[in-house]
Design a protein around this motif. Structure first.
Motif, mmCIF file in Angstrom:
data_model
loop_
_atom_site.group_PDB
_atom_site.id
_atom_site.type_symbol
_atom_site.label_atom_id
_atom_site.label_comp_id
_atom_site.label_asym_id
_atom_site.label_seq_id
_atom_site.Cartn_x
_atom_site.Cartn_y
_atom_site.Cartn_z
ATOM 1 N N ALA A 74 28.868 65.275 25.264
ATOM 2 C CA ALA A 74 29.646 64.443 25.552
ATOM 3 C C ALA A 74 30.135 63.590 24.330
ATOM 4 N N THR A 75 29.117 63.103 23.871
ATOM 5 C CA THR A 75 29.124 61.960 22.792
ATOM 6 C C THR A 75 29.709 62.644 21.504
ATOM 7 N N ALA A 116 22.325 59.194 21.210
ATOM 8 C CA ALA A 116 22.626 59.210 22.649
ATOM 9 C C ALA A 116 21.387 59.724 23.154
ATOM 10 N N SER A 171 19.601 62.437 25.829
ATOM 11 C CA SER A 171 19.663 63.972 25.774
ATOM 12 C C SER A 171 20.794 64.491 26.493
ATOM 13 N N ASP A 172 20.997 63.857 27.733
ATOM 14 C CA ASP A 172 22.020 64.502 28.541
ATOM 15 C C ASP A 172 23.475 64.232 28.151
ATOM 16 N N GLN A 173 23.675 63.346 27.146
ATOM 17 C CA GLN A 173 24.964 62.684 26.624
ATOM 18 C C GLN A 173 25.369 63.243 25.286
ATOM 19 N N LYS A 174 24.632 63.987 24.759
ATOM 20 C CA LYS A 174 24.617 64.372 23.401
ATOM 21 C C LYS A 174 25.891 65.075 23.141
ATOM 22 N N ARG A 225 33.340 63.632 22.193
ATOM 23 C CA ARG A 225 34.380 62.301 21.970
ATOM 24 C C ARG A 225 34.308 61.824 20.611
ATOM 25 N N GLU A 249 37.984 62.555 26.627
ATOM 26 C CA GLU A 249 37.202 62.304 27.794
ATOM 27 C C GLU A 249 37.999 62.704 28.940
ATOM 28 N N ASP A 251 36.297 65.466 31.723
ATOM 29 C CA ASP A 251 36.263 64.950 33.294
ATOM 30 C C ASP A 251 36.685 66.108 33.926
#
Length: 106
Positions: free
Chosen positions: A41-42, A34, A36-39, A45, A100, A104
């Motif tokens: 959140a990933t 993923a 780096s700014d989504q790690k 999830r 998610e 949010d």
């Protein structure tokens, strides 16, 4: 129980552990690949999906085995396997959706 049924039950147990290992390996790969700014959140999830999938699989297997018990032996095993797979898929989707929705909010 019958020897064939006992062998199938053992196979299902081993298969479940292998599928769990594959799911964890995929989730680790998913987080590692993923952006780096989504790690976070990933990872959130994926962890929620894994937890939901495990809970759904356990519940689905119980329900499926109960229904399959109308045909004792093989029906119980087949019902448990089918229920576990369906429950795992549904539970994973529910877990990911909940994660998610919570993410949010932040």
């Amino acid at each position: 129980m019958k020897p064939g049924i006992d062998l199938m039950k053992s196979g299902v147990r081993v298969g479940g552990k292998l599928l769990l290992g594959a799911a964890v390996a995929y989730d680790v790969y998913d987080v590692a690949s993923a952006l780096s700014d989504q790690k976070v959140a990933t990872a959130t999830r994926d962890a929620a999906g894994l937890a939901g999938g495990m809970a759904g699989a356990a519940y689905g297997a119980e329900v499926g085995a109960s229904i399959g018990s109308a045909f004792p032996g093989l029906g119980t095993v087949v019902g448990g396997v089918v229920g576990g797979v369906v429950g795992g898929i549904v539970g994973s989707g529910v877990g990911e959706s909940i994660a998610e929705g919570i993410m949010d909010l932040f």
